[in-house]
Design an enzyme around this catalytic site. Structure first.
Site, PDB file in Angstrom:
ATOM      1  N   GLY A 235       0.770  -1.240   0.000  1.00 30.41           N
ATOM      2  CA  GLY A 235       0.000   0.000   0.000  1.00 30.41           C
ATOM      3  C   GLY A 235       0.798   1.286   0.000  1.00 30.41           C
ATOM      4  O   GLY A 235       0.233   2.364  -0.169  1.00 30.41           O
TER       5      GLY A 235
ATOM      6  N   GLU B 207       4.340  -6.685   1.349  1.00 33.89           N
ATOM      7  CA  GLU B 207       3.703  -7.088   0.100  1.00 33.89           C
ATOM      8  C   GLU B 207       3.475  -5.893  -0.839  1.00 33.89           C
ATOM      9  O   GLU B 207       2.346  -5.614  -1.233  1.00 33.89           O
ATOM     10  CB  GLU B 207       2.351  -7.722   0.461  1.00 33.89           C
ATOM     11  CG  GLU B 207       1.840  -8.762  -0.480  1.00 33.89           C
ATOM     12  CD  GLU B 207       0.682  -9.491   0.171  1.00 33.89           C
ATOM     13  OE1 GLU B 207       0.839 -10.680   0.503  1.00 33.89           O
ATOM     14  OE2 GLU B 207      -0.380  -8.876   0.391  1.00 33.89           O
ATOM     15  N   PRO B 208       4.534  -5.170  -1.172  1.00 33.92           N
ATOM     16  CA  PRO B 208       4.360  -3.958  -1.973  1.00 33.92           C
ATOM     17  C   PRO B 208       4.164  -4.238  -3.455  1.00 33.92           C
ATOM     18  O   PRO B 208       4.698  -5.205  -3.993  1.00 33.92           O
ATOM     19  CB  PRO B 208       5.683  -3.216  -1.767  1.00 33.92           C
ATOM     20  CG  PRO B 208       6.677  -4.313  -1.513  1.00 33.92           C
ATOM     21  CD  PRO B 208       5.938  -5.418  -0.811  1.00 33.92           C
TER      22      PRO B 208
ATOM     23  N   ARG C  81      -7.104   4.804 -14.790  1.00 35.38           N
ATOM     24  CA  ARG C  81      -7.051   5.322 -13.422  1.00 35.38           C
ATOM     25  C   ARG C  81      -7.726   6.683 -13.269  1.00 35.38           C
ATOM     26  O   ARG C  81      -8.260   7.005 -12.227  1.00 35.38           O
ATOM     27  CB  ARG C  81      -5.615   5.337 -12.892  1.00 35.38           C
ATOM     28  CG  ARG C  81      -5.004   3.924 -12.819  1.00 35.38           C
ATOM     29  CD  ARG C  81      -3.711   3.840 -12.023  1.00 35.38           C
ATOM     30  NE  ARG C  81      -3.920   4.045 -10.615  1.00 35.38           N
ATOM     31  CZ  ARG C  81      -3.642   5.167  -9.971  1.00 35.38           C
ATOM     32  NH1 ARG C  81      -3.097   6.177 -10.622  1.00 35.38           N
ATOM     33  NH2 ARG C  81      -3.888   5.275  -8.679  1.00 35.38           N
TER      34      ARG C  81
ATOM     35  N   CYS D 142     -14.499   6.107 -27.199  1.00 36.67           N
ATOM     36  CA  CYS D 142     -15.804   6.758 -27.279  1.00 36.67           C
ATOM     37  C   CYS D 142     -16.418   6.941 -25.908  1.00 36.67           C
ATOM     38  O   CYS D 142     -17.426   6.307 -25.563  1.00 36.67           O
ATOM     39  CB  CYS D 142     -16.734   5.931 -28.155  1.00 36.67           C
ATOM     40  SG  CYS D 142     -16.089   5.789 -29.805  1.00 36.67           S
TER      41      CYS D 142
HETATM   42  N1  LLP Z   1      -1.526  -7.028  -1.069  1.00 34.48           N
HETATM   43  C1  LLP Z   1      -2.843  -7.141  -1.353  1.00 34.48           C
HETATM   44  C2  LLP Z   1      -3.612  -8.207  -0.738  1.00 34.48           C
HETATM   45  C3  LLP Z   1      -3.437  -6.248  -2.251  1.00 34.48           C
HETATM   46  O1  LLP Z   1      -4.738  -6.349  -2.527  1.00 34.48           O
HETATM   47  C4  LLP Z   1      -2.659  -5.226  -2.845  1.00 34.48           C
HETATM   48  C5  LLP Z   1      -3.259  -4.285  -3.789  1.00 34.48           C
HETATM   49  C6  LLP Z   1      -1.289  -5.163  -2.525  1.00 34.48           C
HETATM   50  C7  LLP Z   1      -0.753  -6.071  -1.610  1.00 34.48           C
HETATM   51  C8  LLP Z   1      -0.358  -4.150  -3.118  1.00 34.48           C
HETATM   52  O2  LLP Z   1      -0.726  -2.855  -2.855  1.00 34.48           O
HETATM   53  P1  LLP Z   1       0.246  -1.674  -3.358  1.00 34.48           P
HETATM   54  O3  LLP Z   1       1.548  -1.788  -2.606  1.00 34.48           O
HETATM   55  O4  LLP Z   1       0.434  -1.825  -4.798  1.00 34.48           O
HETATM   56  O5  LLP Z   1      -0.498  -0.433  -3.012  1.00 34.48           O
HETATM   57  N2  LLP Z   1      -5.986  -0.314  -8.900  1.00 34.48           N
HETATM   58  C9  LLP Z   1      -5.695   0.563  -7.786  1.00 34.48           C
HETATM   59  C10 LLP Z   1      -4.881  -0.156  -6.731  1.00 34.48           C
HETATM   60  C11 LLP Z   1      -5.525  -1.436  -6.274  1.00 34.48           C
HETATM   61  C12 LLP Z   1      -4.702  -2.171  -5.265  1.00 34.48           C
HETATM   62  C13 LLP Z   1      -5.186  -3.562  -5.104  1.00 34.48           C
HETATM   63  N3  LLP Z   1      -4.503  -4.313  -4.107  1.00 34.48           N
HETATM   64  C14 LLP Z   1      -4.977   1.801  -8.301  1.00 34.48           C
HETATM   65  O6  LLP Z   1      -4.747   1.891  -9.493  1.00 34.48           O
HETATM   66  O7  LLP Z   1      -4.667   2.684  -7.532  1.00 34.48           O
END
Ligand code: LLP
Length: 427
Positions: free
Chosen positions: A245, A288-289, A327, A358
């Site tokens: 996140g 878990e990035p 996005r 479109c």
């Molecule tokens: N772990 C789990 C269980 C997740 O669902 C996610 C992201 C991550 C790790 C990694 O999160 P990150 O470090 O990338 O923030 N489509 C949206 C983002 C959706 C994230 C989904 N889950 C966007 O474009 O902002």
């Protein structure tokens, strides 16, 4: 607050009044591979990966590791890259598992997520993964019914009921009403079910949301998860994962890219102190990035096909948009860009960039101060490495763009551009 050029990959330079990434001339790349085009800078990827590793080594006294969240961007090249850093792969379902496995990820490198895993997802997880993160009690019962041998480690996904501040409500996953994970009571019921059925319960997981810069809301969530770990009575080696996140800066109005070290330090301190208070053995800490590893390394290149003036509004129509990057349409995400030629020209006009699809919502950037834009200009959009290609669609028959791996003067195509025959292949 941030210089526009500083949003770009670390290897970005202006030479002869043109933009270069990894010593590759973006004008030449656009000519060679066409547009829209996605570029990935190896140097920036490696630097983010090393920052995670060194911060974990510095701040967490027990074993730790990183799992790359493949949903941010997954293809064989990125899997191989993740493996060079000893990262595991977080795969959502059978499709991502297949990519990871074909690219060479071994069982011990694959962890499987999913909020409503199909039987196929679960079977493929049993075959190829060493960890399944269980989202709900029904899934746990199905796992017991489906599994015969090769039982992977099970972690339970906890819903902490604490939200983080992200760019949009749709990217929050930890609040009470969220569809993800299990409440305290459900976690304890799941732990009892695992014990009674001899299932290997090895960890606890939560993920509060995506693209936050303030990690404080993680602290109460870590505490609640550790309370559960104590009740479950983890004793031997166990795993603790506070998800991913951590954010990235997309626009010059934002503060610079947040430091990975600050994020890891906060989490590590909270886990160490929380375990000491509860007399729990330190878990293997798993981060878990997705975005913070890959977003900044990516640049999207588009060509301007036409310019329209509507009173104060200037529309530059480009050859990509919501089909390769939804996005803006989904979250109103704010992006920035530079012209590939003469990126430092005076920015005396507000320009909006829209795509060829479109839909009036097919916008990439709104009202960005830019130099005078002409048909034929190339624009480079930074911070395009995460959740763009992975969320791309074939809307209006769009053929998804190629992706190019840039490594110190070398440009290698890692995903080819789709063609009309790719669309017809499944028709
Ligand atoms: N772990 C789990 C269980 C997740 O669902 C996610 C992201 C991550 C790790 C990694 O999160 P990150 O470090 O990338 O923030 N489509 C949206 C983002 C959706 C994230 C989904 N889950 C966007 O474009 O902002």
């Amino acid at each position: 607050m941030t210089k526009r050029l500083d949003l770009f990959p670390l290897s970005t330079k202006i030479q002869n009044d043109r933009l270069f990434v990894a010593n590759c001339d973006l004008t030449q790349l656009a000519e060679r591979f066409g547009t829209p085009l996605y570029l990935y800078d190896r140097l920036t990827l490696d630097s983010a990966a090393k920052e995670y590793r060194s911060a974990l080594d510095k701040f967490y006294p027990a074993a730790s590791s990183v799992t790359y969240a493949g949903k941010a961007f997954l293809c064989k090249a990125i899997v191989r890259w993740a493996l060079t850093h000893d990262f595991a792969l977080d795969c959502t379902g059978a499709g991502e598992i297949a990519i990871a496995a074909v690219a060479g990820a071994k069982k011990e490198n694959i962890l499987v997520h999913g909020v409503n895993k199909s039987d196929e997802d679960l079977q493929s997880a049993f075959q190829f993964a060493s960890v399944v993160v269980v989202d709900n009690l029904d899934e746990l019962r199905r796992i017991r019914e489906l599994i015969a041998e090769n039982i992977p480690d099970l972690w339970l996904r906890f819903l902490p009921g604490v939200s983080v501040s992200t760019h949009h409500a749709y990217t929050q996953t930890g609040h009470h009403e969220s569809k993800f994970g299990m409440t305290d009571d459900e976690i304890l019921a799941a732990a009892t079910f695992c014990r009674e059925n001899n299932l290997p319960l090895k960890g606890i997981h939560f993920h509060q949301g995506s693209n936050f810069r303030d990690a404080k809301p993680l602290l109460p969530a870590i505490d609640s998860a550790l309370d559960l770990a104590q009740k479950i009575n983890f004793r031997e080696e166990w795993h603790f994962c506070p998800g991913g996140g951590w954010g990235a800066a997309y626009h010059e109005d934002e503060a610079p890219h947040p430091r990975i070290e600050d994020y890891v330090r906060g989490i590590a301190a909270a886990v160490v102190a929380g375990c000491a208070r509860r007399n729990l053995p330190l878990p293997r800490l798993r981060l878990e990035p997705g975005r913070s590893l890959v977003a900044r390394s990516g640049v999207a290149l588009y060509r301007v096909g036409a310019v329209k003036r509507r009173g104060e509004k200037v529309w530059a129509l480009i050859d990509g948009g919501m089909a390769d990057n939804p996005r803006f349409a989904l979250y109103g995400a704010k992006y920035s860009c530079l012209t590939v030629s003469s990126p430092n020209q005076e920015r005396d006009e507000r320009v909006s960039f829209a795509g060829p699809y479109c839909e009036s919502g097919d916008i990439l950037i709104e009202d960005l101060p830019m130099p005078n834009i002409q048909r034929g200009d190339l624009i480079a959009v930074p911070v395009s490495g995460a959740y763009q290609l992975s969320m791309a669609s074939n809307y209006n028959g769009a053929r998804r763009p190629a992706a190019i791996w840039l490594d110190d003067g070398n440009a290698v195509e890692i995903l080819r551009r789709e063609s009309a025959s790719d669309l017809l292949d499944r028709d």
